[in-house]
Enzyme design. Structure first.
Site, PDB file in Angstrom:
ATOM      1  N   LYS A 108      40.680  26.886  41.766  1.00 49.94           N
ATOM      2  CA  LYS A 108      39.239  26.713  41.593  1.00 49.94           C
ATOM      3  C   LYS A 108      38.767  25.313  41.970  1.00 49.94           C
ATOM      4  O   LYS A 108      37.622  25.127  42.366  1.00 49.94           O
ATOM      5  CB  LYS A 108      38.836  27.038  40.154  1.00 49.94           C
ATOM      6  CG  LYS A 108      38.958  28.513  39.840  1.00 49.94           C
ATOM      7  CD  LYS A 108      38.334  28.866  38.515  1.00 49.94           C
ATOM      8  CE  LYS A 108      38.452  30.356  38.243  1.00 49.94           C
ATOM      9  NZ  LYS A 108      38.105  30.722  36.890  1.00 49.94           N
ATOM     10  N   LYS A 189      42.054  39.043  43.914  1.00 51.43           N
ATOM     11  CA  LYS A 189      41.887  39.850  42.695  1.00 51.43           C
ATOM     12  C   LYS A 189      40.409  40.178  42.477  1.00 51.43           C
ATOM     13  O   LYS A 189      39.524  39.432  42.923  1.00 51.43           O
ATOM     14  CB  LYS A 189      42.470  39.127  41.479  1.00 51.43           C
ATOM     15  CG  LYS A 189      41.684  37.940  41.028  1.00 51.43           C
ATOM     16  CD  LYS A 189      42.164  37.387  39.681  1.00 51.43           C
ATOM     17  CE  LYS A 189      41.232  36.250  39.283  1.00 51.43           C
ATOM     18  NZ  LYS A 189      41.605  35.516  38.118  1.00 51.43           N
ATOM     19  N   LYS A 192      34.823  38.749  38.168  1.00 49.50           N
ATOM     20  CA  LYS A 192      33.413  38.804  37.750  1.00 49.50           C
ATOM     21  C   LYS A 192      32.545  37.886  38.573  1.00 49.50           C
ATOM     22  O   LYS A 192      31.369  38.124  38.758  1.00 49.50           O
ATOM     23  CB  LYS A 192      33.267  38.241  36.330  1.00 49.50           C
ATOM     24  CG  LYS A 192      33.901  38.953  35.234  1.00 49.50           C
ATOM     25  CD  LYS A 192      33.593  38.135  33.956  1.00 49.50           C
ATOM     26  CE  LYS A 192      34.767  38.105  33.047  1.00 49.50           C
ATOM     27  NZ  LYS A 192      35.538  36.859  33.137  1.00 49.50           N
TER      28      LYS A 192
END
Ligand code: TYM
Length: 321
Positions: A108, A189, A192
């Site tokens: 990230k 993956k 959300k």
């Protein structure tokens, strides 16, 4: 035995959250378990306060709608004092290197300007979530395994250095659905917070939208339907189907002769799995007073259950009373 796990309101609940985690929280739970909406974790990158509040309510409703007893749920920020304090104690137990090694942090933070310090320290707050409540088992999807390992390391180190306070937790993964992939890009993956949601099935999506997303799932040009983890598109569909049916991907593959038929089968299984949750969550979201009552009761219970561990830890490190 206490099981504990959480979900972060950084977006709407998606199918991977359900199959990798929530489904088991609901089916294997006991009265001692705790499941929570980890809203404090949703602030590690730019966020919108009103959206955070709305998503927190929505996730709380989904947890209850999925079948988790209302007595087992709470919202993380209702324990801010306890978790903030324990998180500090655990930061003083963790090395910089251990935090910087976390795969999620590296992924990230890559190429991002203005990375928040909390993106680095958030696994320590997660350790505080787990250790405050004395959780033995932490049912999660594969992407959270490393964070639970860190909680394990910190519990052992704290106990060995200062005295036995914390239960050493372990991560528990599901037999199928541990890593549901994005339908449009099976190399990554399902998440959300993915910007393009074409390959992400949300738990509260209308059935027609769910069907459309699954029909458009990326497969490959092979002719037969068989389970081969090296073929991520078809393998993902078979894993989703297996997780919905409580079966294995190898076995469900035998029921289909073409990708078209497989997609229809997956679409129906997912729609039927999600239907009752969507309907119940809708009812709960229409009754904010009831949700608020559940939230308050959950906060009181979780605070009361964890308090003594925080006080013992503070005393043992030479602070507090
Ligand atoms: P979060 O919100 O990213 O995910 C919630 C749960 O869903 C699982 N999951 C998946 N499983 C299979 N396939 C996927 N594509 C997929 N995406 C997500 C996750 O593994 C997780 O179990 N930091 C945590 C929340 C948390 C927590 C905790 C968990 C906060 N404190 C303490 C356990 C214990 C998170 O952001 O999960």
């Amino acid at each position: 035995m206490t099981r504990l796990s959480g979900i972060t309101p950084s977006g709407r609940v998606q199918l991977g959250n359900y199959l990798g985690a929530i489904q088991r929280w609901a089916s294997q739970g006991t009265a001692d378990d705790l499941y929570f909406v980890s809203d404090l974790h949703a602030m590690t990158s730019t966020h919108n306060p009103a959206m955070l509040r709305a998503l927190t309510g929505e996730q709380l409703a989904v947890l209850i709608a999925a079948g988790i007893p209302a007595e087992s749920v709470f919202v993380q920020s209702d324990l801010t004092r306890e978790l903030g304090a324990l998180s500090w104690v655990l930061e003083c137990t963790c090395t910089f290197g251990e935090a910087a090694r976390m795969i999620q942090f590296k992924e990230k933070a890559k190429g991002q300007a203005g990375v928040r310090l909390s993106l680095l320290t958030y696994p320590v707050l997660m350790a505080a979530d787990i250790l405050l409540q004395g959780a033995d088992e932490v049912p999660v999807g594969a992407d959270q395994r490393q964070h639970v390992e860190l909680a394990r390391t910190l519990a052992k180190r704290f106990n060995a250095t200062y005295g036995e306070v914390f239960t050493v937790p372990r991560a528990v993964l599901p037999p199928a659905g541990a890593r549901v992939r994005d339908l449009a890009d099976p190399a990554r993956k399902m998440s959300k917070s993915t910007r393009d949601s074409a390959g992400v099935v949300f738990v509260l999506d209308e059935p027609e939208l769910v069907r459309r997303k699954i029909r458009r799932a990326v497969t490959d040009d092979a002719r037969s339907v068989e389970y081969d983890p090296r073929r991520p598109g078809p393998a993902n569909l078979l894993e989703i189907l297996a997780a919905c049916a409580g079966d294995t991907p190898e076995r469900v593959a035998g029921d289909y002769g073409s990708y078209g038929a497989l997609k229809e089968g997956v679409a129906e299984a997912v729609v039927e799995t999600l239907r009752p949750i969507r309907e119940r969550a809708g009812g709960l979201l229409d009754d904010p007073a009831e949700l608020e009552r559940v939230r308050k009761a959950g906060a009181a219970r979780a605070t009361q259950r964890g308090e003594h561990r925080l006080h013992s830890a503070l005393r043992l490190v030479g602070t507090g009373h």
